[in-house]
Design a protein around this motif. Sequence first.
Motif, short mmCIF file in Angstrom:
data_model
loop_
_atom_site.label_atom_id
_atom_site.label_comp_id
_atom_site.label_asym_id
_atom_site.label_seq_id
_atom_site.Cartn_x
_atom_site.Cartn_y
_atom_site.Cartn_z
N HIS A 1 -13.03 -7.32 -1.96
CA HIS A 1 -11.57 -7.35 -2.11
C HIS A 1 -10.98 -5.93 -1.98
N GLN A 2 -11.64 -4.95 -2.55
CA GLN A 2 -11.16 -3.57 -2.42
C GLN A 2 -11.23 -3.09 -0.98
N ILE A 3 -12.28 -3.49 -0.28
CA ILE A 3 -12.41 -3.12 1.14
C ILE A 3 -11.25 -3.73 1.93
N MET A 4 -10.93 -4.99 1.64
CA MET A 4 -9.81 -5.64 2.32
C MET A 4 -8.49 -4.93 2.02
N GLN A 5 -8.30 -4.51 0.78
CA GLN A 5 -7.08 -3.79 0.42
C GLN A 5 -6.98 -2.47 1.17
N ARG A 6 -8.10 -1.78 1.34
CA ARG A 6 -8.09 -0.52 2.09
C ARG A 6 -7.71 -0.77 3.55
N ILE A 7 -8.29 -1.80 4.13
CA ILE A 7 -7.97 -2.10 5.53
C ILE A 7 -6.48 -2.40 5.67
N GLU A 8 -5.95 -3.21 4.76
CA GLU A 8 -4.52 -3.54 4.84
C GLU A 8 -3.66 -2.28 4.67
N ARG A 9 -4.05 -1.43 3.76
CA ARG A 9 -3.28 -0.20 3.53
C ARG A 9 -3.25 0.67 4.79
N TYR A 10 -4.38 0.81 5.47
CA TYR A 10 -4.43 1.67 6.65
C TYR A 10 -3.87 1.01 7.90
N SER A 11 -4.02 -0.30 8.02
CA SER A 11 -3.61 -0.98 9.26
C SER A 11 -2.22 -1.61 9.17
N GLY A 12 -1.79 -1.95 7.94
CA GLY A 12 -0.54 -2.68 7.78
C GLY A 12 -0.67 -4.15 8.13
N VAL A 13 -1.90 -4.64 8.30
CA VAL A 13 -2.14 -6.03 8.69
C VAL A 13 -2.71 -6.79 7.49
#
Length: 186
Positions: free
Chosen positions: A116-128
């Motif tokens: 879940h934290q990995i997903m949050q990081r991806i969303e933060r950097y990509s905006g997706v």
Amino acid sequence: MNATTTLHGAPLEWGHGPRVFEVFLEPTCPFSVKAFNKLEALLDHVGEEKVTVKIRLQSQPWHLFSGVIVRYILAASTLPEGKAAAWKVMKAVGDHREEFEFTDHCRGPNMDATPHQIMQRIERYSGVNVDEPFARAELQQLIKWHCKYARQNGIHVSPTFMVNGLVQPDLGSGDDISVWAERILA
């Protein structure tokens, strides 16, 4: 998108030419990131009317968050923005790959990270945001397709390159795009 809508991923393809350049990538592999970062320049160099570049995702178990990240990318491909959203995710992961990878594939700060934290990081950097499609069981069909396609073609590591359906074992991420272009146009 809702749970009753059929889930479809946009093909991860750019260009529309008759020559096909397929790139098998693991999103956190430094060599895959190097290859990924050359794809736009390759399309410009060869011309979108001459080549179709296809990204195939090659999840690898020694990259410990590989499965989560590949699932995130393919979930992004199901959004209305399709392949553009998937590209943004791949770019974000590549630009910040140390935050998604383990030191020597086995230790370091990511030992305490959750999926879940990995997903949050991806969303933060990509905006997706892919919360809805990521949680859909049928997304596995897209993931399995990428796995099966790689195995059927004898692909085991990333990056691996294919030109018009033939593996090119002597091409690598360190090659200049002119080397790739020459092989594509041969």
